[in-house]
Write a protein that holds these residues in place. Structure first.
Motif, mmCIF file in Angstrom:
data_model
loop_
_atom_site.group_PDB
_atom_site.id
_atom_site.type_symbol
_atom_site.label_atom_id
_atom_site.label_comp_id
_atom_site.label_asym_id
_atom_site.label_seq_id
_atom_site.Cartn_x
_atom_site.Cartn_y
_atom_site.Cartn_z
ATOM 1 N N ARG A 1 0.840 -1.198 0.000
ATOM 2 C CA ARG A 1 0.000 0.000 0.000
ATOM 3 C C ARG A 1 0.875 1.248 0.000
ATOM 4 O O ARG A 1 2.067 1.193 0.285
ATOM 5 N N ARG A 2 0.247 2.373 -0.314
ATOM 6 C CA ARG A 2 0.977 3.632 -0.325
ATOM 7 C C ARG A 2 1.454 3.983 1.082
ATOM 8 O O ARG A 2 0.818 3.643 2.085
ATOM 9 N N ASP A 3 2.569 4.668 1.153
ATOM 10 C CA ASP A 3 3.135 5.075 2.430
ATOM 11 C C ASP A 3 2.216 6.109 3.062
ATOM 12 O O ASP A 3 1.973 7.167 2.481
ATOM 13 N N PRO A 4 1.649 5.836 4.247
ATOM 14 C CA PRO A 4 0.635 6.744 4.802
ATOM 15 C C PRO A 4 1.215 8.052 5.305
ATOM 16 O O PRO A 4 2.287 8.083 5.907
ATOM 17 N N ARG A 5 0.496 9.125 5.047
ATOM 18 C CA ARG A 5 0.859 10.440 5.587
ATOM 19 C C ARG A 5 0.221 10.629 6.959
ATOM 20 O O ARG A 5 0.726 11.350 7.805
ATOM 21 N N VAL A 6 -0.930 9.969 7.193
ATOM 22 C CA VAL A 6 -1.664 10.082 8.454
ATOM 23 C C VAL A 6 -1.864 8.696 9.038
ATOM 24 O O VAL A 6 -2.265 7.771 8.321
ATOM 25 N N VAL A 7 -1.581 8.523 10.325
ATOM 26 C CA VAL A 7 -1.817 7.247 11.010
ATOM 27 C C VAL A 7 -2.535 7.514 12.327
ATOM 28 O O VAL A 7 -2.399 8.592 12.909
ATOM 29 N N ALA A 8 -3.320 6.538 12.762
ATOM 30 C CA ALA A 8 -4.001 6.635 14.057
ATOM 31 C C ALA A 8 -3.402 5.609 15.008
ATOM 32 O O ALA A 8 -3.053 4.500 14.598
ATOM 33 N N LEU A 9 -3.285 5.984 16.268
ATOM 34 C CA LEU A 9 -2.690 5.115 17.287
ATOM 35 C C LEU A 9 -3.636 4.995 18.476
ATOM 36 O O LEU A 9 -4.286 5.969 18.868
ATOM 37 N N ALA A 10 -3.698 3.788 19.041
ATOM 38 C CA ALA A 10 -4.463 3.573 20.272
ATOM 39 C C ALA A 10 -3.777 2.497 21.098
ATOM 40 O O ALA A 10 -3.173 1.568 20.545
ATOM 41 N N CYS A 11 -3.855 2.636 22.397
ATOM 42 C CA CYS A 11 -3.243 1.683 23.330
ATOM 43 C C CYS A 11 -4.301 1.151 24.290
ATOM 44 O O CYS A 11 -5.328 1.795 24.521
ATOM 45 N N LEU B 1 -4.133 11.325 23.252
ATOM 46 C CA LEU B 1 -2.804 10.889 22.809
ATOM 47 C C LEU B 1 -1.700 11.234 23.795
ATOM 48 O O LEU B 1 -0.693 10.528 23.852
ATOM 49 N N ASP B 2 -1.866 12.299 24.562
ATOM 50 C CA ASP B 2 -0.839 12.643 25.547
ATOM 51 C C ASP B 2 -0.580 11.471 26.485
ATOM 52 O O ASP B 2 0.566 11.131 26.791
ATOM 53 N N HIS B 3 -1.663 10.848 26.931
ATOM 54 C CA HIS B 3 -1.546 9.728 27.869
ATOM 55 C C HIS B 3 -0.939 8.501 27.178
ATOM 56 O O HIS B 3 -0.055 7.843 27.732
ATOM 57 N N ASP B 4 -1.392 8.199 25.971
ATOM 58 C CA ASP B 4 -0.858 7.043 25.246
ATOM 59 C C ASP B 4 0.630 7.200 24.971
ATOM 60 O O ASP B 4 1.424 6.268 25.185
ATOM 61 N N LEU B 5 1.032 8.367 24.497
ATOM 62 C CA LEU B 5 2.439 8.597 24.176
ATOM 63 C C LEU B 5 3.296 8.598 25.437
ATOM 64 O O LEU B 5 4.438 8.129 25.426
ATOM 65 N N ASP B 6 2.740 9.114 26.527
ATOM 66 C CA ASP B 6 3.472 9.125 27.788
ATOM 67 C C ASP B 6 3.715 7.698 28.278
ATOM 68 O O ASP B 6 4.817 7.364 28.730
ATOM 69 N N CYS B 7 2.692 6.843 28.165
ATOM 70 C CA CYS B 7 2.844 5.452 28.601
ATOM 71 C C CYS B 7 3.803 4.685 27.692
ATOM 72 O O CYS B 7 4.460 3.732 28.132
ATOM 73 N N LEU B 8 3.877 5.074 26.433
ATOM 74 C CA LEU B 8 4.827 4.450 25.509
ATOM 75 C C LEU B 8 6.219 5.058 25.631
ATOM 76 O O LEU B 8 7.185 4.507 25.095
ATOM 77 N N GLY B 9 6.323 6.193 26.285
ATOM 78 C CA GLY B 9 7.606 6.873 26.411
ATOM 79 C C GLY B 9 8.049 7.530 25.119
ATOM 80 O O GLY B 9 9.252 7.635 24.848
ATOM 81 N N ILE B 10 7.084 7.981 24.321
ATOM 82 C CA ILE B 10 7.385 8.583 23.015
ATOM 83 C C ILE B 10 7.161 10.085 23.077
ATOM 84 O O ILE B 10 6.139 10.560 23.578
ATOM 85 N N ASP B 11 8.130 10.821 22.551
ATOM 86 C CA ASP B 11 8.031 12.272 22.457
ATOM 87 C C ASP B 11 7.737 12.625 21.007
ATOM 88 O O ASP B 11 8.488 12.237 20.114
ATOM 89 N N TYR B 12 6.636 13.342 20.770
ATOM 90 C CA TYR B 12 6.257 13.667 19.391
ATOM 91 C C TYR B 12 5.781 15.104 19.329
ATOM 92 O O TYR B 12 5.064 15.565 20.227
ATOM 93 N N SER C 1 3.861 18.506 18.906
ATOM 94 C CA SER C 1 2.434 18.797 18.995
ATOM 95 C C SER C 1 1.860 19.274 17.660
ATOM 96 O O SER C 1 0.669 19.080 17.395
ATOM 97 N N LEU C 2 2.680 19.868 16.796
ATOM 98 C CA LEU C 2 2.150 20.361 15.522
ATOM 99 C C LEU C 2 1.738 19.228 14.593
ATOM 100 O O LEU C 2 1.022 19.451 13.620
ATOM 101 N N LEU C 3 2.125 17.989 14.923
ATOM 102 C CA LEU C 3 1.751 16.839 14.098
ATOM 103 C C LEU C 3 0.718 15.950 14.774
ATOM 104 O O LEU C 3 0.397 14.881 14.267
ATOM 105 N N ILE C 4 0.197 16.377 15.904
ATOM 106 C CA ILE C 4 -0.781 15.577 16.655
ATOM 107 C C ILE C 4 -2.192 16.116 16.417
ATOM 108 O O ILE C 4 -2.432 17.324 16.505
ATOM 109 N N ARG C 5 -3.117 15.207 16.110
ATOM 110 C CA ARG C 5 -4.528 15.556 15.932
ATOM 111 C C ARG C 5 -5.321 14.727 16.941
ATOM 112 O O ARG C 5 -5.628 13.558 16.703
ATOM 113 N N ASP C 6 -5.633 15.321 18.064
ATOM 114 C CA ASP C 6 -6.256 14.608 19.186
ATOM 115 C C ASP C 6 -7.746 14.936 19.248
ATOM 116 O O ASP C 6 -8.124 16.088 19.460
ATOM 117 N N THR C 7 -8.585 13.924 19.066
ATOM 118 C CA THR C 7 -10.036 14.143 19.088
ATOM 119 C C THR C 7 -10.546 14.520 20.477
ATOM 120 O O THR C 7 -11.672 14.984 20.615
#
Length: 339
Positions: A115-125, A219-230, A232-238
């Motif tokens: 498949r095409r390389d995605p520009r947008v991805v969704a994450l959930a934990c 996403l703040d909570h998910d990324l914090d639990c994963l220990g990932i720093d990302y 904010s200008l690329l985060i779209r949090d519902t």
């Protein structure tokens, strides 16, 4: 004395005009608007109350009941057009069997399968509990999907401290799922490398680069639990997107947003991270597809222009019409600008 009073009266009228002008011009093209009376609303929640209740505007509610979509809140020209629209607007709860998810990329590899390389991805934990009372959240399962809702990564994650509560009723996770699970540090590195698309994090922070837009809920909570720093200008949090929030300080749950804006129920039993990813991505796509007029706005402007609430009455009264128009921009980054 009469001249002085006349001058004061003229000044008063000017101030009243400017205040009224500000009230009208402040509303951004990016904010929801009633299709009947053109009333601007800060959020879709406000627009929903305006159209549906508990105390709706009578005339707007009457027209909406005949020609309005209760999901996207759009009002159409006829009931026939509405019926045709509803087939596309209503989503279904199409989640693959848990067994498929359990086997899909459980070795921790990212799979695009041609498949095409995605520009947008969704994450959930999904979290299990640690600590003496089981209240410490630890990531035990993570899923990422692309814009077409294809699973591109799924893995069980081995918590760094002992699990004292698997929260099985909602997570469906047992001890055997985590026995040979991927170490957290390994998952953290893989996910961050994938999101950054091979670029250094400092480049992404300054320019955005080729990194991917990340969608999710809380996403703040998910990324914090994963220990990932990302960045904010690329985060779209519902959970933090103003048009989807109850107020400027209170968020709606993903379960509520999915039911009200997508038309189906989630999290009715064992909660699936793929289902959460899919709901967040669908909400993002719906918000991104909002039809707004051309409007030039940068990320920095959007996050620094909560100007109306900050202005004092004195400053507002002294402002020229040109200044008022200049500051009548949305004080948040509208997702329609992503497209």
């Amino acid at each position: 004395m009469k001249n002085k009073c006349a001058a004061c009266f003229r000044q008063y009228n000017k101030m009243e005009h400017l205040v009224e002008h500000m009230r009208v011009s402040y509303h951004s093209v990016h904010e929801p608007k009633c299709g009947v009376c053109d009333k601007h609303c800060r959020s879709f929640e406000s627009l929903r109350e305006h159209l549906i209740g508990p105390l709706p505007k009578v005339e707007c509610a009457r027209i909406f009941s005949v020609r309005g979509c209760n999901l996207c809140l759009t009002i159409f020209d006829s009931s026939n057009t509405l019926r045709s629209h509803r087939r596309a607007c209503q989503f279904s709860r199409s989640v693959p069997p848990l067994s498929k998810l359990s086997l899909s990329d459980n070795n921790g590899g990212f799979s695009l399968r041609g498949r095409r390389d995605p520009r947008v991805v969704a994450l959930a934990c999904k979290m299990v509990g640690g600590g003496s009372d089981g209240s410490l959240d630890q990531c035990a399962r993570v899923c990422l999907i692309d814009e077409d809702e294809n699973i591109i990564f799924h893995a069980y994650i081995k918590p760094q401290i002992p699990v004292t509560n698997y929260r099985y009723e909602t997570t469906g996770i047992r001890g055997e799922h985590l026995r040979d699970a991927m170490p957290l540090k390994h998952a953290q590195r893989k996910i961050q490398d994938f999101l950054c698309n091979g670029e250094a994090i400092w480049k992404i922070r300054s320019k955005g680069g080729r990194a991917r837009i990340l969608v999710g809920h809380g996403l703040d909570h998910d990324l914090d639990c994963l220990g990932i720093d990302y960045p904010s200008l690329l985060i779209r949090d519902t959970a933090k997107y103003p048009p989807l929030m109850k107020t400027s300080k209170l968020s709606n749950s993903l379960k509520y947003l999915t039911s009200v804006y997508l038309g189906y129920d989630i999290q009715t039993g064992v909660q699936d991270p793929y289902e959460d990813c899919m709901a967040a991505m669908r909400l993002y796509m719906r918000m991104r597809s909002q039809a707004h007029p051309d409007h030039h706005q940068t990320y920095g402007e959007a996050h620094n222009k909560n100007v109306y609430a900050a202005w004092k009455q004195r400053e507002l009264e002294r402002a020229s019409p040109e200044t008022l128009l200049e500051i009548s921009a949305s004080d948040y980054y509208c997702w329609c600008l992503d497209s």
